[in-house]
Design a protein around this motif. Structure first.
Motif, PDB file in Angstrom:
ATOM      1  N   LYS A 187      14.101  14.017  19.948  1.00  0.00           N
ATOM      2  CA  LYS A 187      15.243  13.589  19.150  1.00  0.00           C
ATOM      3  C   LYS A 187      16.043  12.506  19.875  1.00  0.00           C
ATOM      4  CE  LYS A 187      19.251  15.768  17.024  1.00  0.00           C
ATOM      5  NZ  LYS A 187      19.936  17.043  16.872  1.00  0.00           N
ATOM      6  N   ALA A 188      16.314  12.716  21.162  1.00  0.00           N
ATOM      7  CA  ALA A 188      17.104  11.753  21.944  1.00  0.00           C
ATOM      8  C   ALA A 188      16.379  10.415  22.066  1.00  0.00           C
ATOM      9  CB  ALA A 188      17.422  12.327  23.327  1.00  0.00           C
ATOM     10  N   VAL A 189      15.097  10.459  22.403  1.00  0.00           N
ATOM     11  CA  VAL A 189      14.328   9.217  22.571  1.00  0.00           C
ATOM     12  C   VAL A 189      14.192   8.500  21.223  1.00  0.00           C
ATOM     13  CG1 VAL A 189      12.052   8.262  23.177  1.00  0.00           C
ATOM     14  CG2 VAL A 189      13.107   9.999  24.635  1.00  0.00           C
ATOM     15  N   GLY A 190      13.964   9.264  20.164  1.00  0.00           N
ATOM     16  CA  GLY A 190      13.860   8.664  18.829  1.00  0.00           C
ATOM     17  C   GLY A 190      15.152   7.992  18.402  1.00  0.00           C
ATOM     18  N   LYS A 191      16.260   8.674  18.637  1.00  0.00           N
ATOM     19  CA  LYS A 191      17.559   8.160  18.211  1.00  0.00           C
ATOM     20  C   LYS A 191      18.018   6.976  19.072  1.00  0.00           C
ATOM     21  CE  LYS A 191      22.303   9.742  17.549  1.00  0.00           C
ATOM     22  NZ  LYS A 191      23.238  10.820  17.833  1.00  0.00           N
ATOM     23  N   GLU A 192      17.933   7.126  20.394  1.00  0.00           N
ATOM     24  CA  GLU A 192      18.496   6.104  21.283  1.00  0.00           C
ATOM     25  C   GLU A 192      17.554   4.933  21.540  1.00  0.00           C
ATOM     26  OE1 GLU A 192      20.698   7.431  24.699  1.00  0.00           O
ATOM     27  OE2 GLU A 192      21.030   9.394  23.767  1.00  0.00           O
ATOM     28  N   LEU A 193      16.252   5.179  21.547  1.00  0.00           N
ATOM     29  CA  LEU A 193      15.301   4.124  21.919  1.00  0.00           C
ATOM     30  C   LEU A 193      14.314   3.785  20.804  1.00  0.00           C
ATOM     31  CD1 LEU A 193      14.488   5.322  25.551  1.00  0.00           C
ATOM     32  CD2 LEU A 193      16.180   3.630  24.836  1.00  0.00           C
ATOM     33  N   LYS A 194      14.423   4.489  19.675  1.00  0.00           N
ATOM     34  CA  LYS A 194      13.516   4.261  18.544  1.00  0.00           C
ATOM     35  C   LYS A 194      12.049   4.345  18.978  1.00  0.00           C
ATOM     36  CE  LYS A 194      17.047   3.071  15.871  1.00  0.00           C
ATOM     37  NZ  LYS A 194      18.067   4.009  16.338  1.00  0.00           N
ATOM     38  N   ASP A 195      11.777   5.324  19.835  1.00  0.00           N
ATOM     39  CA  ASP A 195      10.417   5.496  20.346  1.00  0.00           C
ATOM     40  C   ASP A 195      10.008   6.943  20.131  1.00  0.00           C
ATOM     41  OD1 ASP A 195       8.034   4.737  21.501  1.00  0.00           O
ATOM     42  OD2 ASP A 195       8.782   4.718  23.561  1.00  0.00           O
ATOM     43  N   LYS A 196       8.725   7.205  20.148  1.00  0.00           N
ATOM     44  CA  LYS A 196       8.242   8.582  20.048  1.00  0.00           C
ATOM     45  C   LYS A 196       7.064   8.749  20.993  1.00  0.00           C
ATOM     46  CE  LYS A 196       5.366   7.890  15.998  1.00  0.00           C
ATOM     47  NZ  LYS A 196       5.527   6.993  14.896  1.00  0.00           N
ATOM     48  N   PRO A 197       6.749  10.001  21.345  1.00  0.00           N
ATOM     49  CA  PRO A 197       5.639  10.202  22.280  1.00  0.00           C
ATOM     50  C   PRO A 197       4.325   9.752  21.651  1.00  0.00           C
ATOM     51  CG  PRO A 197       6.454  12.319  21.481  1.00  0.00           C
ATOM     52  CD  PRO A 197       7.350  11.265  20.927  1.00  0.00           C
ATOM     53  N   TRP A 198       3.469   9.224  22.498  1.00  0.00           N
ATOM     54  CA  TRP A 198       2.141   8.825  22.055  1.00  0.00           C
ATOM     55  C   TRP A 198       1.336  10.082  21.728  1.00  0.00           C
ATOM     56  CZ3 TRP A 198      -2.614   9.332  24.870  1.00  0.00           C
ATOM     57  CH2 TRP A 198      -3.690   8.660  24.289  1.00  0.00           C
ATOM     58  N   HIS A 199       1.590  11.142  22.481  1.00  0.00           N
ATOM     59  CA  HIS A 199       0.820  12.374  22.312  1.00  0.00           C
ATOM     60  C   HIS A 199       1.652  13.561  22.828  1.00  0.00           C
ATOM     61  CE1 HIS A 199      -2.888  14.676  21.980  1.00  0.00           C
ATOM     62  NE2 HIS A 199      -2.665  15.184  23.175  1.00  0.00           N
ATOM     63  N   VAL A 200       1.559  14.699  22.150  1.00  0.00           N
ATOM     64  CA  VAL A 200       2.226  15.925  22.603  1.00  0.00           C
ATOM     65  C   VAL A 200       1.197  17.054  22.563  1.00  0.00           C
ATOM     66  CG1 VAL A 200       4.085  17.588  22.163  1.00  0.00           C
ATOM     67  CG2 VAL A 200       4.455  15.174  21.675  1.00  0.00           C
ATOM     68  N   GLU A 201       1.162  17.860  23.619  1.00  0.00           N
ATOM     69  CA  GLU A 201       0.236  18.999  23.683  1.00  0.00           C
ATOM     70  C   GLU A 201       0.991  20.266  24.064  1.00  0.00           C
ATOM     71  OE1 GLU A 201      -3.197  18.783  26.268  1.00  0.00           O
ATOM     72  OE2 GLU A 201      -3.515  16.714  25.629  1.00  0.00           O
ATOM     73  N   GLY A 202       0.501  21.407  23.611  1.00  0.00           N
ATOM     74  CA  GLY A 202       0.988  22.691  24.089  1.00  0.00           C
ATOM     75  C   GLY A 202       2.095  23.317  23.266  1.00  0.00           C
ATOM     76  N   GLN A 203       2.450  22.700  22.147  1.00  0.00           N
ATOM     77  CA  GLN A 203       3.550  23.271  21.371  1.00  0.00           C
ATOM     78  C   GLN A 203       3.168  24.576  20.684  1.00  0.00           C
ATOM     79  OE1 GLN A 203       4.680  19.563  19.282  1.00  0.00           O
ATOM     80  NE2 GLN A 203       6.709  19.895  20.127  1.00  0.00           N
ATOM     81  N   GLY A 204       1.879  24.891  20.643  1.00  0.00           N
ATOM     82  CA  GLY A 204       1.437  26.137  20.024  1.00  0.00           C
ATOM     83  C   GLY A 204       1.985  27.371  20.701  1.00  0.00           C
TER      84      GLY A 204
END
Length: 122
Positions: free
Chosen positions: A63-80
Motif C-alpha cells: 500500500k505504501a509503495v503503491g501510494k507514494e511511489l506508484k510502484d508494485k512488487p514484480w513478484h510476491v511469494e508465500g502469502q498462502g
C-alpha cells in the motif's frame, strides 16, 4: 510514456515505513552490492509475531509503495501460509518472517559478506 522507476533509496525508505506502520520487528537492511552474483542490491528482513501480522506487514508495504511511489512488487511469494513472505521489487527484495521461521532460515548468516544495518525506526 516511459514509467520512471523510483530510486532505490526512496523505495527502501517507503518499505521500512510500511514495516514500521504495522509494528514489524527486528528490521535489518542487507547491502549486497559488493557481493558478486547477487539477485538484487538489498534485502530488507523483518519479523512479525503471527500470520496475521506478516500479512499486515506485506499489505502495508504494498500500500505504501503503491501510494507514494506508484510502484508494485514484480513478484510476491508465500502469502498462502504467511510464515515467510518474499516481495521482489527487483533491486530490493523484502523478506517478512514469523520469528521462529526467521531463526530456522537465518538469512543474515547465509549472506554473511553483506553489510548489515539494524534499522530502528523512530
Amino acid at each position: 510514456m516511459i514509467k520512471k522507476q523510483p530510486s532505490t533509496d526512496d523505495l527502501l525508505a517507503v518499505i521500512i515505513k510500511g514495516i514500521d506502520d504495522v509494528k514489524g520487528q527486528n528490521i535489518q537492511l542487507l547491502d549486497l552490492r559488493e557481493i558478486d552474483n547477487t539477485v538484487c542490491d538489498y534485502f530488507v528482513i523483518c519479523s512479525g509475531n503471527s500470520n496475521t501480522q506478516v500479512d499486515a506487514i506485506s499489505g502495508s508495504i504494498q500500500k505504501a509503495v503503491g501510494k507514494e511511489l506508484k510502484d508494485k512488487p514484480w513478484h510476491v511469494e508465500g502469502q498462502g501460509n504467511s510464515e515467510w513472505v518474499l516481495m521482489d521489487y527487483v533491486n530490493v527484495v523484502v523478506h517478512i518472517f514469523q520469528k521462529h521461521v526467521r531463526e530456522i532460515y537465518d538469512i543474515e548468516s547465509l549472506w554473511g559478506d553483506a553489510k548489515i544495518t539494524q534499522i530502528n525506526p523512530a
